[in-house]
Design an enzyme around this catalytic site. Structure first.
Site, PDB file in Angstrom:
ATOM      1  N   ASP A 115       4.314  -0.083  12.135  1.00  7.37           N
ATOM      2  CA  ASP A 115       3.383  -0.913  11.517  1.00  7.37           C
ATOM      3  C   ASP A 115       3.128  -2.222  11.988  1.00  7.37           C
ATOM      4  O   ASP A 115       2.197  -3.036  12.034  1.00  7.37           O
ATOM      5  CB  ASP A 115       2.944  -0.819  10.035  1.00  7.37           C
ATOM      6  CG  ASP A 115       2.339   0.751   9.588  1.00  7.37           C
ATOM      7  OD1 ASP A 115       1.811   1.280  10.614  1.00  7.37           O
ATOM      8  OD2 ASP A 115       2.468   0.979   8.234  1.00  7.37           O
TER       9      ASP A 115
ATOM     10  N   ARG B 292      -6.509  13.328  13.150  1.00  2.16           N
ATOM     11  CA  ARG B 292      -4.901  13.299  13.085  1.00  2.16           C
ATOM     12  C   ARG B 292      -4.077  14.512  12.981  1.00  2.16           C
ATOM     13  O   ARG B 292      -4.481  15.299  11.966  1.00  2.16           O
ATOM     14  CB  ARG B 292      -4.544  12.277  12.107  1.00  2.16           C
ATOM     15  CG  ARG B 292      -5.154  10.737  12.377  1.00  2.16           C
ATOM     16  CD  ARG B 292      -4.900   9.835  11.476  1.00  2.16           C
ATOM     17  NE  ARG B 292      -3.299   9.291  11.260  1.00  2.16           N
ATOM     18  CZ  ARG B 292      -2.862   8.249  10.548  1.00  2.16           C
ATOM     19  NH1 ARG B 292      -3.871   7.793  10.013  1.00  2.16           N
ATOM     20  NH2 ARG B 292      -1.443   8.214  10.636  1.00  2.16           N
TER      21      ARG B 292
ATOM     22  N   ARG C  38       2.611   6.015  -3.620  1.00  5.11           N
ATOM     23  CA  ARG C  38       3.656   6.825  -4.167  1.00  5.11           C
ATOM     24  C   ARG C  38       3.587   6.642  -5.622  1.00  5.11           C
ATOM     25  O   ARG C  38       3.815   7.521  -6.250  1.00  5.11           O
ATOM     26  CB  ARG C  38       5.037   6.425  -3.432  1.00  5.11           C
ATOM     27  CG  ARG C  38       5.216   6.649  -2.033  1.00  5.11           C
ATOM     28  CD  ARG C  38       6.127   6.064  -1.267  1.00  5.11           C
ATOM     29  NE  ARG C  38       6.559   6.428  -0.031  1.00  5.11           N
ATOM     30  CZ  ARG C  38       5.976   6.210   1.031  1.00  5.11           C
ATOM     31  NH1 ARG C  38       4.516   5.492   1.046  1.00  5.11           N
ATOM     32  NH2 ARG C  38       6.267   6.856   2.258  1.00  5.11           N
TER      33      ARG C  38
ATOM     34  N   LYS D 228      -2.285   6.684  15.360  1.00  4.18           N
ATOM     35  CA  LYS D 228      -2.363   6.289  13.960  1.00  4.18           C
ATOM     36  C   LYS D 228      -4.047   6.043  13.571  1.00  4.18           C
ATOM     37  O   LYS D 228      -4.671   7.001  14.079  1.00  4.18           O
ATOM     38  CB  LYS D 228      -1.632   4.791  14.212  1.00  4.18           C
ATOM     39  CG  LYS D 228      -0.453   4.627  14.000  1.00  4.18           C
ATOM     40  CD  LYS D 228       0.272   4.908  12.982  1.00  4.18           C
ATOM     41  CE  LYS D 228       1.813   4.701  12.616  1.00  4.18           C
ATOM     42  NZ  LYS D 228       2.366   5.061  11.341  1.00  4.18           N
TER      43      LYS D 228
ATOM     44  N   LYS E 116       0.857  -1.185   0.014  1.00  6.03           N
ATOM     45  CA  LYS E 116       0.112   0.044  -0.063  1.00  6.03           C
ATOM     46  C   LYS E 116       0.968   1.262   0.017  1.00  6.03           C
ATOM     47  O   LYS E 116       0.552   2.133  -0.799  1.00  6.03           O
ATOM     48  CB  LYS E 116      -1.036  -0.094   1.099  1.00  6.03           C
ATOM     49  CG  LYS E 116      -1.981   1.063   1.413  1.00  6.03           C
ATOM     50  CD  LYS E 116      -3.070   0.795   2.216  1.00  6.03           C
ATOM     51  CE  LYS E 116      -2.348   0.799   3.933  1.00  6.03           C
ATOM     52  NZ  LYS E 116      -2.598   2.106   4.390  1.00  6.03           N
ATOM     53  N   SER E 117       2.046   1.094   0.756  1.00  5.17           N
ATOM     54  CA  SER E 117       2.941   2.176   0.919  1.00  5.17           C
ATOM     55  C   SER E 117       3.442   2.570  -0.579  1.00  5.17           C
ATOM     56  O   SER E 117       3.539   3.873  -1.129  1.00  5.17           O
ATOM     57  CB  SER E 117       4.160   2.029   1.807  1.00  5.17           C
ATOM     58  OG  SER E 117       3.426   2.054   3.113  1.00  5.17           O
TER      59      SER E 117
ATOM     60  N   SER F 135       5.414  11.922  12.022  1.00  8.77           N
ATOM     61  CA  SER F 135       5.430  10.972  10.876  1.00  8.77           C
ATOM     62  C   SER F 135       6.123  11.445   9.654  1.00  8.77           C
ATOM     63  O   SER F 135       6.217  12.599   8.991  1.00  8.77           O
ATOM     64  CB  SER F 135       3.960  11.183  10.253  1.00  8.77           C
ATOM     65  OG  SER F 135       3.605  10.111   9.215  1.00  8.77           O
ATOM     66  N   SER F 136       6.706  10.345   9.201  1.00  9.18           N
ATOM     67  CA  SER F 136       7.582  10.782   7.911  1.00  9.18           C
ATOM     68  C   SER F 136       6.660  11.185   6.771  1.00  9.18           C
ATOM     69  O   SER F 136       7.362  11.457   5.678  1.00  9.18           O
ATOM     70  CB  SER F 136       8.300   9.315   7.444  1.00  9.18           C
ATOM     71  OG  SER F 136       7.412   8.218   7.315  1.00  9.18           O
TER      72      SER F 136
END
Length: 423
Positions: free
Chosen positions: A305, A120, A27, A332, A22-23, A163-164
């Site tokens: 995660d 968030r 992208r 999260k 998913k990450s 968070s990155s």
């Protein structure tokens, strides 16, 4: 509210093709959307989060044609944001990645979402807006977020323990500005592998980022994204659940994984081995077999995660495990430290929750009962795997949260031998 019952003691055996990352999918779709021309993103898992990203990018002017396992993208570096409300569903990646992209044009746009996403934090972006005198308005710190203004090149200071996703969001937008920019990291950068993934996918689409030992990132302006065909590799964060299932009670081969991957969550293999797990890496994939596990200490700073499923493994290991550097899990999809400790303790685990850590004393087995998903996909999957070492059925409330990242999780679980009943 939909619930699902998992019969206790399932033995998982067989092969599972792990869904795409998913990450990386987020992208690749963003890069394709910012490219002039046509790209194809193949081997992509159409989860709810991925759909949120495509829908927002489509609102901004890109075009998407979706088939079963691929998405054709007609990109445009000239986005049209004027007056648009961009709905991010519950996807933090969608929101945080696309805010800087929406600021490439001096047009009014509103970001919104639902569930936990509404609250968030976006503090690093608010500081940038203030520094650059960009207009923004929110609902007492919550979504919706209304923006107007064009982001300017310069020096962007970001704390390393947030968070990155904020860093990645800037990396997508800044190369398209007319001048060079620098992202300066304050302190030690956590979740480094996610930044590595961003830089790697950007490189594949023709955009260069210079990494100065994770202390700063140099981003040249006037770059252009290049359309291409891109295949998304399998997701180690999703594979972790079935690797854990094999270790607890089964023999599971996870395929569609690339061991040379930059994904930080491939650490599940080494952590599993460190806990005494029988894990074999072959040309076909990663094989995990039933093992007597032992506790260990786990630094969660680079693999947040993995914490829910690692907590399950630790709860059923001999001895004590401490999972530390985990404070960011509280912001999260839910407070994952509280969620996973609360729900596993309901089943008879022995977990003490600290501010930024979990202290877990292993037990031989769990009892059954009713647990909550906390509307979090990783809690759903973790509790499902925990049921394999329960003495009675486990009922998970609001289990459809799993569709956020892994819509066919239960199909794969039952194909391997898991027994479930929906109601």
């Amino acid at each position: 509210m939909s619930s699902i019952e998992i019969r206790p003691g399932s033995y998982l055996q067989g092969t599972v093709k792990v869904p795409s990352s998913k990450s990386i999918g987020h992208r690749a779709l963003i890069c394709a959307a910012l490219s002039e021309g046509n790209s194809t993103v193949e081997n992509i898992n159409l989860s709810r989060d991925i759909k949120a990203t495509t829908e927002v990018l489509e609102s901004l002017g890109a075009k998407f044609f979706t088939s079963k396992n691929s998405i054709e993208v007609t990109g445009t570096p000239k986005l049209n944001c004027s007056g648009k409300e961009l709905f991010c569903d519950e996807s933090g990646s969608t929101l945080r990645f696309l805010i800087p992209i929406a600021l490439l044009q001096d047009e009014k746009v509103t970001f919104n979402g639902r569930g936990k996403l509404v609250e968030r934090p976006l503090t690093p972006y608010y500081k940038i807006f203030d520094n650059q005198q960009l207009y923004y308005k929110n609902n007492n710190g919550l979504l919706p977020l209304e923006l107007c203004g064009k982001i300017k090149p310069g020096v962007f200071n970001i704390k390393g323990n947030v968070s990155s996703q904020f860093i990645s969001g800037l990396m997508f937008a800044l190369p398209l500005l007319d001048e060079d920019s620098t992202i300066v990291i304050d302190g030690n950068l956590e979740s480094r592998p996610y930044v590595d993934l961003t830089i790697d996918v950007l490189k594949d689409f023709g955009v260069s980022i210079v990494n100065k030992d994770y202390k700063s990132f140099i981003i040249r302006g006037k770059q252009r994204y290049c359309a291409k065909n891109y295949s998304v590799e399998g997701d180690f964060s999703q594979a972790a659940f079935f690797i854990a299932g094999g270790l607890l009670n089964g023999s599971v081969l996870c395929t569609n994984l690339r061991m040379a991957s930059l994904q930080g969550d491939k650490a599940i293999v080494d952590i599993g081995k460190l806990m005494g797990g029988k894990i074999t890496v072959t040309e076909k994939g990663v094989l995990a077999e039933k093992s007597a596990l032992k506790g260990t200490d786990i630094d969660a700073s680079q693999v947040p995660d993995l914490v829910p499923i690692l907590t399950v493994l630790a709860a059923l290991s001999e001895g004590q495990t401490i999972i530390y550097n985990a404070a960011r899990l509280r912001i999260k999809e839910c407070d994952r430290l509280q969620a996973i400790s609360t729900e596993l303790n309901k089943l008879g685990a022995d977990i003490t929750e600290k501010e930024d850590s979990l202290i877990i004393n292993g037990v031989k087995s769990l009892k059954g009962g009713i647990v909550s998903s906390w509307n979090d996909h990783r809690i759903v999957m973790a509790m499902t795997i925990a049921s394999m070492r329960a003495e009675e059925p486990v009922i998970i409330e609001d289990y459809k949260a799993v569709e956020k990242s892994y819509p066919h999780f239960y199909s794969d679980f039952t194909d391997l031998g898991g027994q479930v009943k929906e109601f």
